[in-house]
Design an enzyme around this catalytic site. Structure first.
Site, short mmCIF file in Angstrom:
data_model
loop_
_atom_site.label_atom_id
_atom_site.label_comp_id
_atom_site.label_asym_id
_atom_site.label_seq_id
_atom_site.Cartn_x
_atom_site.Cartn_y
_atom_site.Cartn_z
CG ASP A 37 19.67 4.53 144.57
OD1 ASP A 37 19.03 3.77 143.82
OD2 ASP A 37 19.46 4.66 145.79
CG HIS A 246 45.69 0.94 126.27
ND1 HIS A 246 44.90 0.09 125.53
CD2 HIS A 246 46.16 1.85 125.39
CE1 HIS A 246 44.89 0.49 124.27
NE2 HIS A 246 45.65 1.54 124.15
CG ASP A 263 47.47 8.79 124.85
OD1 ASP A 263 46.68 9.66 124.47
OD2 ASP A 263 47.66 7.71 124.24
CG ASP A 274 44.41 9.93 120.83
OD1 ASP A 274 45.05 9.94 121.89
OD2 ASP A 274 44.31 8.92 120.10
CG HIS A 353 51.33 1.40 119.51
ND1 HIS A 353 51.33 2.49 118.67
CD2 HIS A 353 52.11 1.75 120.57
CE1 HIS A 353 52.06 3.47 119.22
NE2 HIS A 353 52.55 3.03 120.37
CG HIS A 357 43.60 5.78 116.14
ND1 HIS A 357 42.77 6.80 116.52
CD2 HIS A 357 44.59 5.75 117.09
CE1 HIS A 357 43.21 7.34 117.65
NE2 HIS A 357 44.33 6.73 118.02
CG HIS A 364 40.87 3.75 118.89
ND1 HIS A 364 41.33 2.60 119.46
CD2 HIS A 364 41.81 4.69 119.17
CE1 HIS A 364 42.49 2.83 120.08
NE2 HIS A 364 42.79 4.11 119.91
CD GLU A 387 48.35 6.61 118.48
OE1 GLU A 387 48.60 6.31 119.66
OE2 GLU A 387 47.20 6.74 118.03
CE1 TYR A 391 55.08 3.53 124.34
CE2 TYR A 391 55.23 2.26 122.29
CZ TYR A 391 54.71 3.33 123.01
OH TYR A 391 53.83 4.19 122.39
NE ARG A 408 50.87 6.73 122.91
CZ ARG A 408 50.90 5.95 123.97
NH1 ARG A 408 51.76 4.93 124.03
NH2 ARG A 408 50.07 6.14 124.99
CD GLU A 410 47.76 9.73 120.01
OE1 GLU A 410 47.92 9.61 121.25
OE2 GLU A 410 46.89 9.13 119.37
N1 GLY Z 1 44.66 7.30 123.44
C1 GLY Z 1 44.44 6.13 122.70
C2 GLY Z 1 45.28 6.07 121.52
O1 GLY Z 1 46.25 6.80 121.42
O2 GLY Z 1 45.02 5.38 120.59
MN MN Z 2 45.68 7.53 119.45
MN MN Z 3 46.46 8.60 122.46
#
Ligand code: GLY
Ligand code: MN
Ligand code: MN
Length: 454
Positions: A37, A246, A263, A274, A353, A357, A364, A387, A391, A408, A410
Protein backbone atom coordinates in the site's frame (compact mmCIF):
# COMPACT_ATOMS: atom_id res chain seq x y z
CA UNK A 1 9.38 25.15 -14.22
CA UNK A 2 9.97 25.91 -17.90
CA UNK A 3 7.15 27.94 -19.41
CA UNK A 4 4.48 26.52 -21.72
CA UNK A 5 6.11 28.52 -24.49
CA UNK A 6 9.26 26.51 -23.95
CA UNK A 7 7.41 23.18 -23.82
CA UNK A 8 5.58 24.09 -27.06
CA UNK A 9 8.87 25.09 -28.68
CA UNK A 10 10.39 21.71 -27.75
CA UNK A 11 7.42 19.77 -29.13
CA UNK A 12 7.52 21.86 -32.28
CA UNK A 13 11.26 21.29 -32.69
CA UNK A 14 10.80 17.54 -32.27
CA UNK A 15 7.94 17.50 -34.80
CA UNK A 16 10.05 19.40 -37.32
CA UNK A 17 12.83 16.85 -37.07
CA UNK A 18 10.60 13.80 -37.45
CA UNK A 19 10.10 12.39 -40.94
CA UNK A 20 7.00 13.71 -42.70
CA UNK A 21 3.69 12.22 -41.60
CA UNK A 22 4.95 10.91 -38.26
CA UNK A 23 3.54 10.54 -34.80
CA UNK A 24 5.47 10.25 -31.57
CA UNK A 25 4.22 8.54 -28.40
CA UNK A 26 5.78 9.25 -25.01
CA UNK A 27 4.49 7.53 -21.84
CA UNK A 28 4.71 9.12 -18.39
CA UNK A 29 6.43 7.26 -15.56
CA UNK A 30 4.42 4.86 -13.44
CA UNK A 31 4.06 4.57 -9.69
CA UNK A 32 6.28 1.82 -8.26
CA UNK A 33 5.30 -0.16 -5.17
CA UNK A 34 7.70 0.20 -2.26
CA UNK A 35 5.87 -1.94 0.25
CA UNK A 36 2.28 -2.96 0.85
CA UNK A 37 0.00 0.00 0.00
CA UNK A 38 2.91 2.43 -0.32
CA UNK A 39 4.83 3.63 -3.33
CA UNK A 40 8.26 5.11 -3.96
CA UNK A 41 8.18 8.87 -4.33
CA UNK A 42 6.93 9.54 -7.84
CA UNK A 43 9.39 10.94 -10.32
CA UNK A 44 8.22 11.88 -13.79
CA UNK A 45 9.90 10.28 -16.80
CA UNK A 46 12.58 12.67 -18.06
CA UNK A 47 11.48 12.58 -21.73
CA UNK A 48 7.84 13.16 -20.80
CA UNK A 49 8.85 15.92 -18.40
CA UNK A 50 10.99 17.56 -21.08
CA UNK A 51 8.12 17.70 -23.56
CA UNK A 52 5.18 18.80 -21.45
CA UNK A 53 5.86 19.12 -17.71
CA UNK A 54 2.62 17.33 -16.79
CA UNK A 55 3.31 15.99 -13.27
CA UNK A 56 1.05 12.94 -12.99
CA UNK A 57 1.72 9.22 -13.48
CA UNK A 58 -0.17 7.02 -15.97
CA UNK A 59 -0.33 9.56 -18.77
CA UNK A 60 0.62 9.57 -22.44
CA UNK A 61 1.70 12.32 -24.80
CA UNK A 62 1.21 12.07 -28.55
CA UNK A 63 2.78 14.53 -31.00
CA UNK A 64 1.93 14.46 -34.68
CA UNK A 65 3.40 16.39 -37.59
CA UNK A 66 0.80 15.15 -40.06
CA UNK A 67 0.43 18.04 -42.47
CA UNK A 68 -3.22 17.50 -43.27
CA UNK A 69 -4.33 16.93 -39.72
CA UNK A 70 -7.47 19.05 -39.60
CA UNK A 71 -7.03 19.69 -35.90
CA UNK A 72 -3.45 20.84 -35.98
CA UNK A 73 -1.56 23.94 -37.03
CA UNK A 74 1.94 22.63 -36.34
CA UNK A 75 2.97 19.95 -33.86
CA UNK A 76 -0.37 18.53 -32.83
CA UNK A 77 -0.03 17.56 -29.15
CA UNK A 78 -2.51 15.37 -27.34
CA UNK A 79 -2.37 14.22 -23.72
CA UNK A 80 -4.12 11.27 -22.10
CA UNK A 81 -4.48 11.44 -18.33
CA UNK A 82 -6.59 10.24 -15.42
CA UNK A 83 -10.05 11.73 -15.05
CA UNK A 84 -10.91 13.92 -12.12
CA UNK A 85 -12.35 11.74 -9.36
CA UNK A 86 -13.50 13.23 -6.09
CA UNK A 87 -13.06 10.02 -4.08
CA UNK A 88 -9.64 9.13 -5.53
CA UNK A 89 -8.41 12.70 -5.07
CA UNK A 90 -9.31 12.59 -1.37
CA UNK A 91 -7.03 9.59 -1.00
CA UNK A 92 -4.24 10.23 -3.47
CA UNK A 93 -4.12 13.95 -4.22
CA UNK A 94 -5.38 16.38 -6.79
CA UNK A 95 -5.53 15.62 -10.49
CA UNK A 96 -5.73 18.01 -13.41
CA UNK A 97 -8.15 15.86 -15.40
CA UNK A 98 -8.19 16.19 -19.21
CA UNK A 99 -9.85 19.62 -19.27
CA UNK A 100 -7.49 21.08 -16.66
CA UNK A 101 -4.47 19.53 -18.38
CA UNK A 102 -5.39 20.90 -21.80
CA UNK A 103 -5.69 24.39 -20.38
CA UNK A 104 -2.68 24.40 -18.04
CA UNK A 105 -0.20 22.73 -20.37
CA UNK A 106 -1.17 24.43 -23.63
CA UNK A 107 -2.05 21.18 -25.40
CA UNK A 108 -4.17 20.86 -28.54
CA UNK A 109 -6.31 18.27 -26.87
CA UNK A 110 -6.53 16.05 -23.81
CA UNK A 111 -8.55 12.88 -23.25
CA UNK A 112 -9.34 10.54 -20.42
CA UNK A 113 -7.10 7.51 -20.00
CA UNK A 114 -10.31 5.51 -20.40
CA UNK A 115 -10.26 6.51 -24.05
CA UNK A 116 -6.58 5.73 -24.55
CA UNK A 117 -6.91 2.62 -26.74
CA UNK A 118 -9.69 3.96 -28.89
CA UNK A 119 -8.20 7.43 -29.39
CA UNK A 120 -4.67 6.19 -29.96
CA UNK A 121 -5.92 3.85 -32.68
CA UNK A 122 -7.46 6.85 -34.40
CA UNK A 123 -4.40 9.00 -33.86
CA UNK A 124 -1.95 6.39 -35.16
CA UNK A 125 -4.11 5.61 -38.18
CA UNK A 126 -2.65 7.00 -41.40
CA UNK A 127 0.77 8.01 -40.08
CA UNK A 128 3.73 6.51 -41.91
CA UNK A 129 6.15 6.53 -38.97
CA UNK A 130 5.83 5.97 -35.26
CA UNK A 131 8.53 7.54 -33.07
CA UNK A 132 8.73 5.65 -29.81
CA UNK A 133 11.34 4.61 -27.20
CA UNK A 134 11.00 0.86 -27.50
CA UNK A 135 12.35 -1.04 -24.47
CA UNK A 136 12.16 2.02 -22.18
CA UNK A 137 8.95 0.98 -20.42
CA UNK A 138 7.65 -2.63 -20.71
CA UNK A 139 3.97 -1.77 -20.17
CA UNK A 140 4.16 0.95 -22.79
CA UNK A 141 5.77 -1.46 -25.26
CA UNK A 142 2.93 -3.91 -24.70
CA UNK A 143 0.24 -1.31 -25.35
CA UNK A 144 1.92 0.09 -28.46
CA UNK A 145 2.49 -3.34 -30.01
CA UNK A 146 -1.13 -4.30 -29.29
CA UNK A 147 -2.35 -1.09 -30.95
CA UNK A 148 -0.19 -1.61 -34.01
CA UNK A 149 -1.44 -5.17 -34.29
CA UNK A 150 -5.04 -3.99 -33.99
CA UNK A 151 -4.46 -1.44 -36.77
CA UNK A 152 -2.84 -4.03 -39.01
CA UNK A 153 -5.77 -6.35 -38.49
CA UNK A 154 -8.35 -3.71 -39.30
CA UNK A 155 -8.04 -3.20 -43.06
CA UNK A 156 -11.78 -3.57 -43.47
CA UNK A 157 -12.21 -0.41 -41.45
CA UNK A 158 -9.55 1.03 -43.80
CA UNK A 159 -7.13 1.84 -41.03
CA UNK A 160 -3.43 2.02 -41.72
CA UNK A 161 -0.72 1.24 -39.20
CA UNK A 162 2.57 3.15 -39.38
CA UNK A 163 4.93 0.89 -41.30
CA UNK A 164 8.09 2.29 -39.66
CA UNK A 165 8.99 2.40 -36.00
CA UNK A 166 11.77 4.92 -35.31
CA UNK A 167 13.63 5.34 -32.02
CA UNK A 168 12.73 8.81 -30.75
CA UNK A 169 15.60 8.90 -28.23
CA UNK A 170 18.40 10.12 -30.52
CA UNK A 171 16.36 13.21 -31.43
CA UNK A 172 15.33 13.97 -27.86
CA UNK A 173 18.76 13.20 -26.41
CA UNK A 174 20.37 15.68 -28.77
CA UNK A 175 17.81 18.33 -27.88
CA UNK A 176 18.26 17.72 -24.14
CA UNK A 177 22.04 17.96 -24.42
CA UNK A 178 21.83 21.69 -25.22
CA UNK A 179 20.35 23.64 -22.33
CA UNK A 180 18.13 26.67 -22.88
CA UNK A 181 18.42 29.84 -20.80
CA UNK A 182 15.43 28.63 -18.76
CA UNK A 183 17.05 25.28 -18.03
CA UNK A 184 20.34 26.92 -17.09
CA UNK A 185 18.54 29.21 -14.65
CA UNK A 186 17.03 26.17 -12.90
CA UNK A 187 20.35 24.30 -12.90
CA UNK A 188 22.07 27.33 -11.40
CA UNK A 189 19.51 27.33 -8.61
CA UNK A 190 19.93 23.56 -8.05
CA UNK A 191 23.70 24.16 -7.88
CA UNK A 192 23.28 26.99 -5.35
CA UNK A 193 21.04 24.93 -3.08
CA UNK A 194 23.38 21.94 -3.28
CA UNK A 195 26.35 24.19 -2.50
CA UNK A 196 24.58 25.49 0.61
CA UNK A 197 24.04 21.89 1.72
CA UNK A 198 27.74 21.06 1.30
CA UNK A 199 28.70 24.16 3.28
CA UNK A 200 26.32 23.14 6.04
CA UNK A 201 27.82 19.62 6.13
CA UNK A 202 31.31 21.14 6.48
CA UNK A 203 30.07 23.38 9.27
CA UNK A 204 28.36 20.52 11.07
CA UNK A 205 31.04 17.82 10.84
CA UNK A 206 32.81 16.70 13.98
CA UNK A 207 34.08 13.48 15.50
CA UNK A 208 31.37 11.54 17.29
CA UNK A 209 28.72 12.25 14.70
CA UNK A 210 27.75 9.58 12.21
CA UNK A 211 27.80 9.76 8.42
CA UNK A 212 23.99 9.74 8.50
CA UNK A 213 23.98 12.97 10.50
CA UNK A 214 25.73 14.73 7.62
CA UNK A 215 23.34 13.08 5.16
CA UNK A 216 20.45 14.44 7.23
CA UNK A 217 21.93 17.98 7.21
CA UNK A 218 22.32 17.79 3.43
CA UNK A 219 18.77 16.58 2.78
CA UNK A 220 17.31 19.06 5.25
CA UNK A 221 19.08 21.93 3.54
CA UNK A 222 17.81 20.73 0.13
CA UNK A 223 14.26 20.53 1.42
CA UNK A 224 14.40 23.92 3.16
CA UNK A 225 15.06 25.46 -0.27
CA UNK A 226 12.21 23.62 -1.97
CA UNK A 227 14.25 20.75 -3.40
CA UNK A 228 12.39 17.84 -1.86
CA UNK A 229 14.56 15.07 -3.29
CA UNK A 230 18.22 14.41 -3.94
CA UNK A 231 19.00 13.84 -7.61
CA UNK A 232 20.69 10.53 -6.76
CA UNK A 233 21.65 8.50 -3.70
CA UNK A 234 23.66 10.77 -1.42
CA UNK A 235 27.17 9.51 -0.68
CA UNK A 236 28.72 10.34 2.70
CA UNK A 237 31.86 8.24 2.96
CA UNK A 238 34.29 8.85 5.80
CA UNK A 239 37.74 7.29 6.12
CA UNK A 240 38.16 4.23 3.88
CA UNK A 241 34.47 4.40 2.86
CA UNK A 242 35.49 7.28 0.59
CA UNK A 243 37.25 4.65 -1.57
CA UNK A 244 33.88 2.97 -2.38
CA UNK A 245 32.72 4.96 -5.38
CA UNK A 246 28.97 4.50 -4.92
CA UNK A 247 28.93 4.12 -1.12
CA UNK A 248 25.46 4.90 0.20
CA UNK A 249 25.31 3.00 3.52
CA UNK A 250 26.22 6.27 5.27
CA UNK A 251 26.14 4.63 8.70
CA UNK A 252 29.64 4.82 10.16
CA UNK A 253 31.03 7.10 12.88
CA UNK A 254 33.11 10.13 11.87
CA UNK A 255 36.61 10.04 13.34
CA UNK A 256 39.14 12.81 13.84
CA UNK A 257 42.01 12.35 11.42
CA UNK A 258 39.73 11.04 8.66
CA UNK A 259 38.49 12.75 5.54
CA UNK A 260 34.84 12.60 4.59
CA UNK A 261 33.76 12.54 0.95
CA UNK A 262 30.28 13.86 0.21
CA UNK A 263 28.78 13.45 -3.25
CA UNK A 264 25.35 15.07 -3.11
CA UNK A 265 23.15 17.17 -5.35
CA UNK A 266 19.52 18.11 -5.19
CA UNK A 267 16.89 17.75 -7.87
CA UNK A 268 15.04 20.95 -8.62
CA UNK A 269 12.10 21.03 -11.04
CA UNK A 270 13.48 17.79 -12.47
CA UNK A 271 17.05 19.06 -12.94
CA UNK A 272 20.07 17.63 -11.14
CA UNK A 273 23.10 19.14 -9.47
CA UNK A 274 26.03 16.79 -8.81
CA UNK A 275 28.68 18.12 -6.41
CA UNK A 276 31.43 16.31 -4.54
CA UNK A 277 33.53 17.81 -1.80
CA UNK A 278 36.05 16.09 0.46
CA UNK A 279 37.08 17.61 3.78
CA UNK A 280 38.67 16.63 7.11
CA UNK A 281 36.35 15.70 9.98
CA UNK A 282 38.60 17.72 12.30
CA UNK A 283 38.67 20.76 10.01
CA UNK A 284 42.42 20.42 9.34
CA UNK A 285 44.00 18.30 6.59
CA UNK A 286 46.98 16.16 7.60
CA UNK A 287 50.10 16.67 5.48
CA UNK A 288 49.48 13.50 3.41
CA UNK A 289 45.78 14.26 2.97
CA UNK A 290 46.63 17.81 1.94
CA UNK A 291 49.18 16.63 -0.63
CA UNK A 292 46.75 14.23 -2.30
CA UNK A 293 43.90 16.73 -2.05
CA UNK A 294 45.93 19.48 -3.72
CA UNK A 295 46.87 17.03 -6.47
CA UNK A 296 43.21 16.21 -7.22
CA UNK A 297 42.38 19.93 -7.19
CA UNK A 298 45.26 20.75 -9.55
CA UNK A 299 44.06 17.97 -11.86
CA UNK A 300 40.54 19.36 -11.79
CA UNK A 301 41.74 22.89 -12.60
CA UNK A 302 43.85 21.53 -15.48
CA UNK A 303 40.72 19.81 -16.80
CA UNK A 304 38.72 23.06 -16.47
CA UNK A 305 41.28 24.79 -18.72
CA UNK A 306 40.25 22.47 -21.54
CA UNK A 307 36.52 23.11 -21.22
CA UNK A 308 35.64 25.27 -24.20
CA UNK A 309 33.94 24.83 -27.56
CA UNK A 310 35.96 22.54 -29.79
CA UNK A 311 37.64 20.56 -26.99
CA UNK A 312 36.61 16.97 -26.43
CA UNK A 313 35.84 15.11 -23.20
CA UNK A 314 38.99 13.10 -23.93
CA UNK A 315 41.14 16.23 -23.99
CA UNK A 316 39.55 17.32 -20.72
CA UNK A 317 40.23 13.93 -19.13
CA UNK A 318 43.76 13.68 -20.49
CA UNK A 319 44.69 17.03 -18.94
CA UNK A 320 43.59 15.77 -15.52
CA UNK A 321 45.27 12.38 -15.95
CA UNK A 322 48.59 13.99 -16.86
CA UNK A 323 48.57 16.13 -13.71
CA UNK A 324 47.46 13.21 -11.52
CA UNK A 325 50.11 10.87 -12.95
CA UNK A 326 52.93 13.38 -12.56
CA UNK A 327 51.82 14.15 -9.01
CA UNK A 328 51.60 10.48 -8.06
CA UNK A 329 55.18 10.00 -9.33
CA UNK A 330 56.40 13.05 -7.41
CA UNK A 331 54.76 11.82 -4.19
CA UNK A 332 56.17 8.29 -4.70
CA UNK A 333 52.90 6.42 -5.28
CA UNK A 334 53.99 5.59 -8.84
CA UNK A 335 57.50 4.77 -10.06
CA UNK A 336 59.06 5.37 -13.47
CA UNK A 337 58.77 8.06 -16.08
CA UNK A 338 55.70 10.11 -16.88
CA UNK A 339 55.67 8.63 -20.40
CA UNK A 340 55.84 5.05 -19.09
CA UNK A 341 53.05 5.65 -16.60
CA UNK A 342 50.79 7.43 -19.09
CA UNK A 343 51.34 4.71 -21.70
CA UNK A 344 50.48 2.02 -19.17
CA UNK A 345 47.60 3.95 -17.56
CA UNK A 346 49.02 3.14 -14.12
CA UNK A 347 46.83 5.88 -12.61
CA UNK A 348 43.84 3.57 -13.06
CA UNK A 349 44.56 1.73 -9.82
CA UNK A 350 43.91 5.04 -8.01
CA UNK A 351 41.49 6.83 -10.40
CA UNK A 352 39.20 4.26 -11.93
CA UNK A 353 36.23 6.27 -13.23
CA UNK A 354 35.67 8.78 -15.99
CA UNK A 355 36.43 12.49 -15.73
CA UNK A 356 32.76 13.47 -15.95
CA UNK A 357 29.43 13.21 -17.72
CA UNK A 358 26.59 15.27 -19.14
CA UNK A 359 24.22 16.72 -16.54
CA UNK A 360 20.58 17.76 -16.86
CA UNK A 361 17.24 16.15 -16.15
CA UNK A 362 19.15 12.94 -15.42
CA UNK A 363 22.26 13.12 -13.28
CA UNK A 364 24.04 11.01 -15.91
CA UNK A 365 22.25 12.88 -18.63
CA UNK A 366 21.49 11.76 -22.14
CA UNK A 367 23.56 12.69 -25.19
CA UNK A 368 26.18 10.88 -27.23
CA UNK A 369 29.83 11.28 -26.27
CA UNK A 370 30.98 10.25 -29.75
CA UNK A 371 29.71 11.03 -33.22
CA UNK A 372 30.52 8.51 -35.97
CA UNK A 373 33.09 6.96 -33.67
CA UNK A 374 34.88 10.26 -33.03
CA UNK A 375 34.94 12.14 -29.71
CA UNK A 376 32.43 14.94 -30.13
CA UNK A 377 33.60 18.53 -29.64
CA UNK A 378 32.11 20.45 -26.74
CA UNK A 379 29.66 23.19 -27.69
CA UNK A 380 28.15 26.14 -25.88
CA UNK A 381 25.03 25.19 -23.95
CA UNK A 382 26.23 21.76 -22.82
CA UNK A 383 26.46 21.16 -19.06
CA UNK A 384 28.92 18.60 -17.74
CA UNK A 385 30.60 17.51 -14.54
CA UNK A 386 34.35 17.46 -13.97
CA UNK A 387 35.14 15.03 -11.16
CA UNK A 388 38.68 13.71 -10.80
CA UNK A 389 39.51 11.65 -7.75
CA UNK A 390 42.12 9.50 -6.05
CA UNK A 391 41.17 6.41 -4.10
CA UNK A 392 44.06 4.68 -2.33
CA UNK A 393 42.79 1.27 -1.21
CA UNK A 394 43.66 0.25 2.36
CA UNK A 395 45.78 -2.62 0.94
CA UNK A 396 47.41 -0.70 -1.94
CA UNK A 397 51.10 -1.26 -2.51
CA UNK A 398 52.18 2.23 -1.42
CA UNK A 399 53.61 3.85 1.73
CA UNK A 400 51.35 3.58 4.75
CA UNK A 401 50.72 7.32 4.98
CA UNK A 402 48.50 7.19 1.85
CA UNK A 403 46.44 4.09 2.66
CA UNK A 404 42.66 4.43 2.86
CA UNK A 405 42.52 8.01 1.60
CA UNK A 406 39.68 8.71 -0.84
CA UNK A 407 39.23 12.13 -2.46
CA UNK A 408 36.92 13.42 -5.21
CA UNK A 409 36.20 17.00 -6.20
CA UNK A 410 33.26 17.51 -8.55
CA UNK A 411 31.83 20.65 -10.11
CA UNK A 412 29.18 21.38 -12.73
CA UNK A 413 30.30 23.43 -15.74
CA UNK A 414 28.27 25.11 -18.44
CA UNK A 415 30.18 25.36 -21.72
CA UNK A 416 30.05 28.98 -22.94
CA UNK A 417 31.09 30.62 -26.22
CA UNK A 418 34.62 31.21 -24.95
CA UNK A 419 35.14 28.70 -22.16
CA UNK A 420 32.99 27.71 -19.22
CA UNK A 421 30.88 28.97 -16.37
CA UNK A 422 31.31 26.95 -13.17
CA UNK A 423 27.76 26.68 -11.78
CA UNK A 424 29.03 25.25 -8.47
CA UNK A 425 31.91 27.62 -7.83
CA UNK A 426 30.35 28.97 -4.63
CA UNK A 427 31.00 25.66 -2.85
CA UNK A 428 34.40 26.01 -1.11
CA UNK A 429 37.11 23.66 -2.32
CA UNK A 430 40.60 25.07 -1.79
CA UNK A 431 42.34 23.72 1.31
CA UNK A 432 42.50 27.20 2.78
CA UNK A 433 38.81 27.95 2.10
CA UNK A 434 37.66 24.66 3.61
CA UNK A 435 39.89 24.99 6.66
CA UNK A 436 38.88 28.60 7.17
CA UNK A 437 35.17 27.75 6.96
CA UNK A 438 35.51 24.85 9.37
CA UNK A 439 37.74 26.75 11.83
CA UNK A 440 35.40 29.72 11.79
CA UNK A 441 32.50 27.41 12.53
CA UNK A 442 34.19 25.58 15.40
CA UNK A 443 35.31 28.90 16.91
CA UNK A 444 31.80 30.26 16.74
CA UNK A 445 30.47 27.06 18.32
CA UNK A 446 32.74 27.71 21.33
CA UNK A 447 31.71 31.31 21.84
CA UNK A 448 29.45 31.45 24.93
CA UNK A 449 25.98 32.60 24.00
CA UNK A 450 25.54 34.44 27.31
CA UNK A 451 28.18 36.49 29.07
CA UNK A 452 27.97 35.82 32.78
CA UNK A 453 27.97 38.94 34.94
CA UNK A 454 30.24 38.82 37.96
N1 GLY B 1 26.94 11.29 -8.25
C1 GLY B 1 27.18 10.45 -9.35
C2 GLY B 1 28.33 10.89 -10.12
O1 GLY B 1 29.11 11.69 -9.65
O2 GLY B 1 28.48 10.56 -11.25
MN1 MN C 1 29.01 13.03 -11.37
MN1 MN D 1 28.65 13.01 -8.10
Amino acid sequence: MPTNTEFCRRRQHLAEQMLANSICLIPAAQMVTRSRDTEYAFRQDSYFQYLCGFPEAQAWLAISNQANNPKSVNAHSVLFCADKDEEAEIWHGRRFGPNGAKKHFALDNAYSLDELDEQLLELLDGHDNLYFAQGHNADADELVFALLQALREAPKQSMQAPSNMVDVRPLLDEMRLFKSAGEIAIMRQAADISGKAHIRAMQSAKAGLNEYHLEAHIHHEFAMHGAKHPAYGTIVGSGVNACILHYTDNNQALNDGDLVLIDAGCELQGYAADITRTFPVSGQFTVSQGQLYQLVLDAQLAAFEQVKPGSTFKQVGDAAIKVLTQGLITLGLLAGSLRFNLDNKTYRQFFMHGIGHWLGLDVHDVGHYKIAGQDRPLQAGMVLTIEPGLYIAPDADVAEQWLGIGIRIEDNLLVTADGYDNLTQQTPKTISAIEALMTQTSLSKNIPTQVKSS
